[in-house]
Scaffold this motif. Structure first.
Motif, mmCIF file in Angstrom:
data_model
loop_
_atom_site.group_PDB
_atom_site.id
_atom_site.type_symbol
_atom_site.label_atom_id
_atom_site.label_comp_id
_atom_site.label_asym_id
_atom_site.label_seq_id
_atom_site.Cartn_x
_atom_site.Cartn_y
_atom_site.Cartn_z
ATOM 1 N N ALA A 43 45.571 62.974 63.560
ATOM 2 C CA ALA A 43 44.756 62.434 62.482
ATOM 3 C C ALA A 43 45.543 61.340 61.773
ATOM 4 N N THR A 44 44.838 60.366 61.291
ATOM 5 C CA THR A 44 45.480 59.290 60.558
ATOM 6 C C THR A 44 45.915 59.831 59.205
ATOM 7 N N GLY A 45 47.177 59.657 58.876
ATOM 8 C CA GLY A 45 47.702 60.139 57.610
ATOM 9 C C GLY A 45 47.817 59.026 56.591
ATOM 10 N N PRO A 46 48.059 59.406 55.352
ATOM 11 C CA PRO A 46 48.165 58.413 54.278
ATOM 12 C C PRO A 46 49.200 57.323 54.535
ATOM 13 N N ASP A 89 41.315 50.797 55.497
ATOM 14 C CA ASP A 89 42.324 51.839 55.307
ATOM 15 C C ASP A 89 42.110 52.559 53.977
ATOM 16 N N LYS A 149 39.135 54.919 54.232
ATOM 17 C CA LYS A 149 39.531 56.134 54.958
ATOM 18 C C LYS A 149 40.367 57.056 54.073
ATOM 19 N N LEU A 150 41.241 56.470 53.258
ATOM 20 C CA LEU A 150 42.081 57.264 52.365
ATOM 21 C C LEU A 150 41.226 58.029 51.356
ATOM 22 N N ILE A 204 39.656 60.921 53.242
ATOM 23 C CA ILE A 204 40.641 61.979 53.493
ATOM 24 C C ILE A 204 40.928 62.747 52.215
ATOM 25 N N ASP A 205 41.120 62.034 51.104
ATOM 26 C CA ASP A 205 41.390 62.698 49.819
ATOM 27 C C ASP A 205 40.219 63.575 49.374
ATOM 28 N N ASP A 253 38.253 65.116 51.455
ATOM 29 C CA ASP A 253 38.012 66.071 52.530
ATOM 30 C C ASP A 253 36.630 65.885 53.156
ATOM 31 N N TRP A 254 36.214 64.622 53.262
ATOM 32 C CA TRP A 254 34.960 64.266 53.934
ATOM 33 C C TRP A 254 35.293 63.777 55.335
ATOM 34 N N VAL A 281 35.768 61.404 58.389
ATOM 35 C CA VAL A 281 36.031 59.967 58.512
ATOM 36 C C VAL A 281 35.165 59.460 59.660
#
Length: 193
Positions: A51-54, A65, A68-69, A72-73, A75-76, A78
Protein backbone atom coordinates in the motif's frame (compact mmCIF):
# COMPACT_ATOMS: atom_id res chain seq x y z
CA UNK A 1 27.44 -24.37 11.74
CA UNK A 2 25.45 -21.63 9.98
CA UNK A 3 24.75 -23.84 6.97
CA UNK A 4 23.46 -26.65 9.20
CA UNK A 5 21.21 -24.20 11.06
CA UNK A 6 19.87 -22.81 7.79
CA UNK A 7 19.16 -26.26 6.37
CA UNK A 8 17.30 -27.23 9.53
CA UNK A 9 14.89 -24.35 8.91
CA UNK A 10 14.04 -25.41 5.36
CA UNK A 11 10.65 -27.17 5.31
CA UNK A 12 10.47 -30.72 4.03
CA UNK A 13 9.44 -31.06 0.39
CA UNK A 14 5.80 -32.02 -0.03
CA UNK A 15 5.11 -35.64 -0.95
CA UNK A 16 3.42 -35.89 -4.37
CA UNK A 17 -0.16 -37.12 -3.97
CA UNK A 18 0.45 -39.78 -6.62
CA UNK A 19 3.02 -41.39 -4.29
CA UNK A 20 1.19 -41.07 -0.97
CA UNK A 21 -0.02 -44.36 0.50
CA UNK A 22 1.76 -46.77 -1.80
CA UNK A 23 4.67 -47.53 -4.07
CA UNK A 24 5.29 -45.91 -7.40
CA UNK A 25 8.23 -45.33 -9.68
CA UNK A 26 9.75 -42.04 -10.66
CA UNK A 27 11.28 -41.81 -14.15
CA UNK A 28 11.52 -45.63 -14.14
CA UNK A 29 14.88 -45.45 -12.30
CA UNK A 30 13.94 -45.28 -8.65
CA UNK A 31 11.37 -46.78 -6.37
CA UNK A 32 9.84 -44.79 -3.56
CA UNK A 33 7.96 -46.53 -0.79
CA UNK A 34 5.68 -44.56 1.49
CA UNK A 35 4.01 -46.05 4.51
CA UNK A 36 0.24 -46.31 4.49
CA UNK A 37 -1.51 -43.40 6.18
CA UNK A 38 1.16 -40.82 5.34
CA UNK A 39 -0.42 -37.70 3.89
CA UNK A 40 1.14 -34.94 1.85
CA UNK A 41 2.12 -31.91 3.88
CA UNK A 42 0.05 -28.79 3.45
CA UNK A 43 2.11 -25.89 2.21
CA UNK A 44 1.30 -22.44 3.55
CA UNK A 45 0.75 -19.93 0.75
CA UNK A 46 1.50 -16.57 2.32
CA UNK A 47 0.07 -13.48 0.73
CA UNK A 48 1.43 -9.96 0.81
CA UNK A 49 0.05 -6.69 -0.46
CA UNK A 50 1.64 -3.29 -0.77
CA UNK A 51 0.00 0.00 0.00
CA UNK A 52 1.15 3.52 -0.65
CA UNK A 53 2.26 5.07 2.62
CA UNK A 54 2.41 8.69 3.71
CA UNK A 55 6.17 8.99 3.09
CA UNK A 56 5.73 7.94 -0.54
CA UNK A 57 2.91 10.45 -1.03
CA UNK A 58 4.85 13.29 0.59
CA UNK A 59 7.82 12.48 -1.64
CA UNK A 60 5.52 12.58 -4.70
CA UNK A 61 4.25 16.00 -3.67
CA UNK A 62 1.31 16.38 -6.07
CA UNK A 63 -2.34 17.19 -5.59
CA UNK A 64 -3.16 13.55 -6.39
CA UNK A 65 -0.78 12.49 -3.62
CA UNK A 66 -2.55 14.84 -1.22
CA UNK A 67 -5.97 13.48 -2.23
CA UNK A 68 -4.73 9.94 -1.54
CA UNK A 69 -3.32 11.04 1.82
CA UNK A 70 -6.73 12.39 2.87
CA UNK A 71 -8.35 9.11 1.83
CA UNK A 72 -5.79 7.08 3.77
CA UNK A 73 -6.18 9.31 6.85
CA UNK A 74 -9.96 8.88 6.64
CA UNK A 75 -9.67 5.13 6.16
CA UNK A 76 -11.63 5.38 2.89
CA UNK A 77 -10.79 3.25 -0.14
CA UNK A 78 -8.27 4.83 -2.50
CA UNK A 79 -10.37 4.34 -5.64
CA UNK A 80 -10.20 6.30 -8.88
CA UNK A 81 -13.70 7.69 -8.13
CA UNK A 82 -12.66 8.92 -4.67
CA UNK A 83 -9.47 10.48 -6.06
CA UNK A 84 -11.47 12.18 -8.82
CA UNK A 85 -13.90 13.61 -6.27
CA UNK A 86 -11.07 14.91 -4.06
CA UNK A 87 -9.33 16.48 -7.06
CA UNK A 88 -12.50 18.25 -8.17
CA UNK A 89 -13.18 19.42 -4.63
CA UNK A 90 -9.73 20.90 -4.07
CA UNK A 91 -9.98 22.64 -7.46
CA UNK A 92 -13.27 24.23 -6.37
CA UNK A 93 -11.75 25.48 -3.13
CA UNK A 94 -8.39 26.87 -4.23
CA UNK A 95 -8.02 26.43 -7.96
CA UNK A 96 -5.74 23.96 -9.69
CA UNK A 97 -2.61 26.12 -9.94
CA UNK A 98 -2.58 27.02 -6.24
CA UNK A 99 -4.29 24.03 -4.68
CA UNK A 100 -1.92 24.12 -1.67
CA UNK A 101 -2.90 27.73 -0.78
CA UNK A 102 -2.25 28.33 2.95
CA UNK A 103 -1.53 24.58 3.20
CA UNK A 104 -5.31 24.23 3.35
CA UNK A 105 -6.53 22.73 0.04
CA UNK A 106 -10.15 22.31 1.18
CA UNK A 107 -10.37 25.57 3.16
CA UNK A 108 -11.03 23.47 6.23
CA UNK A 109 -11.58 25.31 9.50
CA UNK A 110 -10.93 22.40 11.84
CA UNK A 111 -7.49 22.67 13.43
CA UNK A 112 -6.39 25.47 11.11
CA UNK A 113 -6.92 28.41 13.41
CA UNK A 114 -9.50 29.86 11.05
CA UNK A 115 -12.98 28.61 11.85
CA UNK A 116 -14.33 29.89 8.56
CA UNK A 117 -11.81 27.86 6.60
CA UNK A 118 -9.36 30.69 6.06
CA UNK A 119 -6.75 29.33 8.47
CA UNK A 120 -3.61 27.48 7.52
CA UNK A 121 -1.74 24.36 8.56
CA UNK A 122 1.93 23.74 9.25
CA UNK A 123 2.10 21.53 6.16
CA UNK A 124 -0.05 19.52 3.77
CA UNK A 125 0.33 16.36 5.86
CA UNK A 126 -1.40 18.08 8.78
CA UNK A 127 -4.01 19.51 6.39
CA UNK A 128 -4.85 16.01 5.11
CA UNK A 129 -5.23 14.70 8.66
CA UNK A 130 -7.60 17.50 9.69
CA UNK A 131 -9.62 17.30 6.47
CA UNK A 132 -10.23 13.59 7.06
CA UNK A 133 -10.98 14.18 10.74
CA UNK A 134 -13.52 16.89 9.90
CA UNK A 135 -15.32 14.77 7.30
CA UNK A 136 -15.50 11.88 9.78
CA UNK A 137 -16.64 14.15 12.63
CA UNK A 138 -20.31 13.31 12.18
CA UNK A 139 -21.18 16.65 10.59
CA UNK A 140 -20.89 15.19 7.06
CA UNK A 141 -22.35 11.66 7.27
CA UNK A 142 -23.46 11.51 3.62
CA UNK A 143 -19.99 12.56 2.42
CA UNK A 144 -18.35 10.01 4.74
CA UNK A 145 -20.70 7.26 3.49
CA UNK A 146 -20.14 8.14 -0.18
CA UNK A 147 -16.36 8.09 0.30
CA UNK A 148 -16.65 4.76 2.09
CA UNK A 149 -18.46 3.31 -0.92
CA UNK A 150 -15.84 4.87 -3.23
CA UNK A 151 -17.83 4.11 -6.35
CA UNK A 152 -19.02 7.49 -7.66
CA UNK A 153 -17.29 10.87 -7.74
CA UNK A 154 -20.60 12.42 -8.80
CA UNK A 155 -22.57 10.93 -5.87
CA UNK A 156 -19.91 12.14 -3.42
CA UNK A 157 -20.01 15.59 -5.02
CA UNK A 158 -23.79 15.70 -4.54
CA UNK A 159 -23.26 14.78 -0.87
CA UNK A 160 -20.80 17.66 -0.35
CA UNK A 161 -23.14 20.11 -2.15
CA UNK A 162 -25.98 19.17 0.20
CA UNK A 163 -23.74 19.44 3.27
CA UNK A 164 -22.90 22.55 5.30
CA UNK A 165 -19.21 22.46 4.20
CA UNK A 166 -19.62 25.52 1.98
CA UNK A 167 -22.41 28.02 2.59
CA UNK A 168 -22.76 28.41 -1.19
CA UNK A 169 -23.30 24.64 -1.54
CA UNK A 170 -21.25 25.07 -4.73
CA UNK A 171 -24.44 26.27 -6.40
CA UNK A 172 -25.70 22.68 -5.99
CA UNK A 173 -23.43 21.74 -8.84
CA UNK A 174 -23.65 24.84 -11.01
CA UNK A 175 -20.29 26.05 -9.59
CA UNK A 176 -18.61 22.65 -9.83
CA UNK A 177 -16.38 21.56 -12.67
CA UNK A 178 -16.26 17.92 -13.76
CA UNK A 179 -13.60 18.47 -16.40
CA UNK A 180 -10.48 16.28 -16.15
CA UNK A 181 -8.09 17.33 -13.41
CA UNK A 182 -4.46 18.30 -13.77
CA UNK A 183 -1.69 16.77 -11.67
CA UNK A 184 0.27 19.64 -10.12
CA UNK A 185 3.15 19.47 -7.68
CA UNK A 186 3.17 21.75 -4.64
CA UNK A 187 6.38 23.43 -3.46
CA UNK A 188 8.49 21.21 -1.18
CA UNK A 189 8.04 23.55 1.79
CA UNK A 190 4.25 23.10 1.62
CA UNK A 191 4.89 19.44 2.41
CA UNK A 192 7.36 20.26 5.17
CA UNK A 193 10.29 18.89 3.16
Amino acid sequence: MGIVATLSLVPAAPVPTALAGGTDTVDGAQTVEIADGVEAQKVSQESYTAATGPQTLVAGGTNVDWAKLVLIDGDWPVTEENITFMMRWTRQENGADNWWNRNNPLNNGQGSGGGSGLGSYVDLVEAAFYAAQNIKSGRYPAVDAALQRGDSADATAQAIWASPWASSHYGYGTHWSSRPYEVIEAPAEAWGR
